[in-house]
Design a protein around this motif. Structure first.
Motif, mmCIF file in Angstrom:
data_model
loop_
_atom_site.group_PDB
_atom_site.id
_atom_site.type_symbol
_atom_site.label_atom_id
_atom_site.label_comp_id
_atom_site.label_asym_id
_atom_site.label_seq_id
_atom_site.Cartn_x
_atom_site.Cartn_y
_atom_site.Cartn_z
ATOM 1 N N PRO A 101 2.312 8.889 -3.439
ATOM 2 C CA PRO A 101 2.991 7.604 -3.244
ATOM 3 C C PRO A 101 2.896 7.095 -1.802
ATOM 4 C CG PRO A 101 4.456 9.209 -4.282
ATOM 5 C CD PRO A 101 3.234 9.940 -3.878
ATOM 6 N N VAL A 102 2.860 8.024 -0.827
ATOM 7 C CA VAL A 102 2.729 7.601 0.564
ATOM 8 C C VAL A 102 1.402 6.883 0.766
ATOM 9 C CG1 VAL A 102 2.451 8.409 2.943
ATOM 10 C CG2 VAL A 102 4.281 9.347 1.509
ATOM 11 N N ILE A 103 0.337 7.437 0.195
ATOM 12 C CA ILE A 103 -0.981 6.801 0.299
ATOM 13 C C ILE A 103 -0.958 5.420 -0.356
ATOM 14 C CG2 ILE A 103 -3.390 6.941 -0.492
ATOM 15 C CD1 ILE A 103 -3.166 9.975 -0.084
ATOM 16 N N LEU A 104 -0.328 5.354 -1.551
ATOM 17 C CA LEU A 104 -0.231 4.068 -2.240
ATOM 18 C C LEU A 104 0.510 3.041 -1.401
ATOM 19 C CD1 LEU A 104 0.477 4.990 -5.951
ATOM 20 C CD2 LEU A 104 -1.341 3.518 -5.092
ATOM 21 N N LEU A 105 1.583 3.503 -0.765
ATOM 22 C CA LEU A 105 2.373 2.609 0.082
ATOM 23 C C LEU A 105 1.519 2.046 1.212
ATOM 24 C CD1 LEU A 105 5.200 1.455 0.948
ATOM 25 C CD2 LEU A 105 5.440 3.502 2.357
ATOM 26 N N LEU A 106 0.802 2.950 1.884
ATOM 27 C CA LEU A 106 -0.045 2.521 2.998
ATOM 28 C C LEU A 106 -1.136 1.571 2.514
ATOM 29 C CD1 LEU A 106 -0.365 5.932 4.903
ATOM 30 C CD2 LEU A 106 1.192 4.014 5.390
ATOM 31 N N LEU A 107 -1.705 1.903 1.356
ATOM 32 C CA LEU A 107 -2.757 1.089 0.761
ATOM 33 C C LEU A 107 -2.249 -0.330 0.487
ATOM 34 C CD1 LEU A 107 -5.621 1.890 -0.503
ATOM 35 C CD2 LEU A 107 -4.452 1.790 -2.694
ATOM 36 N N PHE A 108 -1.094 -0.416 -0.160
ATOM 37 C CA PHE A 108 -0.580 -1.731 -0.526
ATOM 38 C C PHE A 108 -0.135 -2.544 0.686
ATOM 39 C CE2 PHE A 108 -0.846 -0.452 -4.867
ATOM 40 C CZ PHE A 108 -1.071 -1.659 -5.519
ATOM 41 N N VAL A 109 0.421 -1.830 1.675
ATOM 42 C CA VAL A 109 0.896 -2.576 2.843
ATOM 43 C C VAL A 109 -0.266 -3.014 3.727
ATOM 44 C CG1 VAL A 109 2.213 -2.395 4.985
ATOM 45 C CG2 VAL A 109 3.173 -1.555 2.825
ATOM 46 N N TYR A 110 -1.174 -2.095 4.027
ATOM 47 C CA TYR A 110 -2.196 -2.425 5.019
ATOM 48 C C TYR A 110 -3.452 -3.058 4.448
ATOM 49 C CZ TYR A 110 0.725 -0.256 8.469
ATOM 50 O OH TYR A 110 1.767 0.014 9.291
ATOM 51 N N ILE A 111 -3.762 -2.820 3.168
ATOM 52 C CA ILE A 111 -4.973 -3.418 2.612
ATOM 53 C C ILE A 111 -4.663 -4.699 1.845
ATOM 54 C CG2 ILE A 111 -6.955 -3.054 1.084
ATOM 55 C CD1 ILE A 111 -7.073 -0.256 2.099
ATOM 56 N N PHE A 112 -3.718 -4.595 0.873
ATOM 57 C CA PHE A 112 -3.389 -5.793 0.091
ATOM 58 C C PHE A 112 -2.261 -6.607 0.716
ATOM 59 C CE2 PHE A 112 -4.446 -2.540 -3.310
ATOM 60 C CZ PHE A 112 -5.779 -2.900 -3.391
ATOM 61 N N GLY A 113 -1.494 -5.960 1.568
ATOM 62 C CA GLY A 113 -0.236 -6.530 2.064
ATOM 63 C C GLY A 113 -0.337 -7.904 2.706
ATOM 64 N N GLY A 114 -1.383 -8.106 3.504
ATOM 65 C CA GLY A 114 -1.520 -9.401 4.176
ATOM 66 C C GLY A 114 -1.628 -10.537 3.184
ATOM 67 N N THR A 115 -2.568 -10.391 2.250
ATOM 68 C CA THR A 115 -2.809 -11.433 1.263
ATOM 69 C C THR A 115 -1.627 -11.606 0.319
ATOM 70 O OG1 THR A 115 -5.105 -10.744 1.320
ATOM 71 C CG2 THR A 115 -4.469 -12.247 -0.449
ATOM 72 N N LEU A 116 -1.144 -10.466 -0.227
ATOM 73 C CA LEU A 116 -0.041 -10.541 -1.175
ATOM 74 C C LEU A 116 1.219 -11.100 -0.509
ATOM 75 C CD1 LEU A 116 -0.549 -7.172 -3.110
ATOM 76 C CD2 LEU A 116 -0.898 -9.472 -3.983
ATOM 77 N N GLY A 117 1.406 -10.747 0.748
ATOM 78 C CA GLY A 117 2.558 -11.243 1.502
ATOM 79 C C GLY A 117 2.513 -12.758 1.641
ATOM 80 N N THR A 118 1.320 -13.274 1.914
ATOM 81 C CA THR A 118 1.155 -14.725 2.005
ATOM 82 C C THR A 118 1.534 -15.370 0.678
ATOM 83 O OG1 THR A 118 -0.737 -14.229 3.387
ATOM 84 C CG2 THR A 118 -0.452 -16.536 2.745
ATOM 85 N N GLY A 119 1.111 -14.721 -0.423
ATOM 86 C CA GLY A 119 1.375 -15.219 -1.775
ATOM 87 C C GLY A 119 2.866 -15.366 -2.049
#
Lengths: 312, 257
Positions: free
Chosen positions: B36-54
């Motif tokens: 889950p830690v890896i998933l968290l990092l993945l979602f925050v740092y890879i998808f996070g920028g775009t999804l956050g804008t959304g």
């Protein structure tokens, strides 16, 4: 009259169409070793599973350690110990931890549990390995630990389901020694085995199970006398005595080289007495006498073989 | 000693057994914490920028949004581990030994459940710690924190009993590793990673009514102050319901086997 540790009547079990136990009656006196002998698939393990409350029977009445198996399984569980065919130890725990786990589950106090564990580790020669995980134990050590765990609660009736299968001869002998010691202390042993030698060595009474039915019951000697093939061998000092003996007995195979006469017999005391009396009457002196009964292997093969012929 | 005291005593013995096993075989625990830690990092740092804008912000906004989803996903992943452990345990001879002893029958299962719950609470603490380190900024009071942790613990208990039942039902440890798979996907098919109103109608209907969504919404509301509405009651009902049914299912399966 001695009390029965196990009394079963008309025990039945089937899985779908396959009948595994077809009306088995058992009477095991307290303080004895009772052996259930049979080939693979005869229903031995199923019998143990039923008697030790693991699976329910389809029919029949059973009393184990004086309790009705179907109605009071928990009382039965309180009185028995089971060491199965597959090692029932927690491999991630150490030998000592396994024993302490059993002590906790038997609701012993902490101090009693520790004392019991130490005593059993010593008795089963596991002191050096006590703090190593059971996964690192050899087959013989795991089996010893397994039996030690069964003994934690001092059960009065112990089921041993093929306790020496897969063990080397030395481990097997030490297991036999342990079993004898247990019975000497008044414990009842219900032993299943496919090794005839083991039943012969240990058991007070043996039943032969084949295709879910009992096909013979008795002491090892009684069973051996059930089938032909036994004989009394007589040895004489000279040829003339051998010839005389053959004439008197009127049967048997003489071997002039070895000076022996083999007389077919069931090997019973009566048959021996009659034979000796007959020779004595005719003043034929015997040098040596030995009784050869068929071993359990012969009994086993003959009886299970016959059964197969009959069902075909 | 009466039956209940004995059951408690046997259960605590089994819990000690399970904890020792978890310590001896730590790779499972490590995996359950790390994934889950890896998933968290993945979602925050890879998808996070775009999804956050959304969702009308940026990476910082998204960290706050995604943590409840990851927490539930961690529990669902752990459920797989529990199912495998139970299924493996059932293949061991020691279980047959337990069945022939006069002990409380459910104690074996209770040992598994309590062991797994402790393991997962530990994983959750690590996960929240890392989340806080990378910008998770909850504004909850102590009471809200306790309520959120309480609900998560309840959820973990429920999903663990469910995975124990699934593990018992499985024919082999391999089969057991597949059974809880759908649970891992449920946070995605809910409000875990994106708000449900961005989904197509059918999916959105499912997402709004499946049990994970109200739980995630409640945790989010408690920690970050978003509206909770009736999600809290629904979430609690789901957890209690799943826990109770799974407990009964697991117990009857264990007794039958």
């Amino acid at each position: 009259m001695t009390n029965l540790a196990i009394a079963a009547n008309g025990l039945r079990k089937s899985y779908g169409d396959k009948v595994v136990l077809d009306g088995v009656d058992l009477a095991v006196p307290e303080g004895t070793i009772f052996s259930l002998l049979g080939p693979n698939g005869a229903g031995k393990t199923t019998t143990v599973q039923i008697l030790s409350t693991l699976i329910p029977a389809d029919g029949g009445t059973v009393q184990v350690a004086g309790h009705d198996l179907a109605r009071r399984p928990d009382d039965v569980r309180g009185a028995i110990g089971v060491t199965g065919q597959y090692s029932a130890v927690d491999k991630l725990l150490t030998g000592e931890e396994n024993l302490l786990l059993m002590a906790d589950l038997k609701h012993l106090s902490r101090r009693d549990g520790k004392r019991k564990a130490a005593e059993l580790l010593d008795r089963f020669d596991l002191v050096d390995a006590a703090r190593k995980p059971a996964a690192t134990y050899s087959g013989g050590m795991q089996r010893r630990l397994d039996l030690a765990m069964t003994l934690v609660g001092d059960p009065r009736l112990i089921f041993l389901d093929e306790p020496t299968t897969g063990l080397d001869p030395r481990s097997r002998r030490s297991m036999w020694q342990i079993v004898r010691e247990l019975v000497a202390n008044g414990v009842t042993i219900f032993l299943t085995t496919q090794y005839l030698e083991e039943a012969d060595e240990l058991a007070d009474r043996i039943v032969l199970l084949d295709h879910g039915r009992l096909i013979a019951e008795g002491t090892a000697d009684e069973l051996k006398r059930l089938i032909p093939g036994g004989h009394i061998q007589l040895r004489f000092a000279g040829t003339h005595r051998l010839d005389a003996a053959r004439q008197v007995v009127g049967a048997g195979v003489a071997d002039p080289e070895a000076l022996t006469l083999q007389v077919p017999s069931d090997g019973s005391v009566r048959a021996i007495r009659e034979l000796l009396a007959l020779l004595d009457e005719h003043s034929v002196e015997i040098d040596e006498m030995s009784v050869h009964t068929p071993d359990l292997d012969d009994v086993f093969l003959t009886l299970t073989g016959q059964k197969k012929e009959a069902t075909r | 000693m009466n039956t209940l005291t004995l059951a408690m005593r046997d259960s605590s013995t089994m819990v000690r057994r399970q904890l020792k096993r978890l310590v001896r075989y730590p790779s499972m625990t490590v995996q359950l914490i790390v994934t889950p830690v890896i998933l968290l990092l993945l979602f925050v740092y890879i998808f996070g920028g775009t999804l956050g804008t959304g969702i009308g912000g940026g990476r910082d906004t998204y960290v706050n949004y995604v943590v409840p989803g990851i927490l539930l996903m961690a529990a669902a992943t752990a459920a797989t581990g529990t199912a495998v452990m139970v299924a493996t345990d059932m293949t061991e001879g020691i279980i047959a030994r337990f069945r022939t002893m006069r002990i409380s029958r459910a104690s074996v299962l209770t040992g598994h459940v309590v062991g797994s719950v402790i393991q997962q609470l530990l994983g959750m603490a690590v996960l929240i710690g890392i989340a806080l380190a990378i910008g998770f900024r909850p504004n909850a009071t102590v009471v809200e924190w306790l309520a959120a942790v309480g609900l998560l613990a309840l959820f973990i208990v429920a999903i663990t009993w469910l995975s124990v039942a699934l593990g018992l039902k499985s024919s082999s440890p391999e089969a057991a590793s597949n059974a809880p798979m759908p649970l891992v996907l449920l946070p995605f098919l809910g409000s875990g990673f994106v708000p449900t109103d961005s989904m197509p109608t059918v999916l959105r209907w499912f997402a709004d009514y499946q049990p994970f969504t109200p739980i995630m919404e409640t945790v989010r509301g408690l920690l970050l102050g978003t509206p909770i509405g009736n999600s809290g009651a629904i979430a609690t009902a789901w957890c209690v319901g799943i826990a109770a049914l799974s407990y009964l299912w697991a117990k009857s399966t264990f007794n039958k086997a």
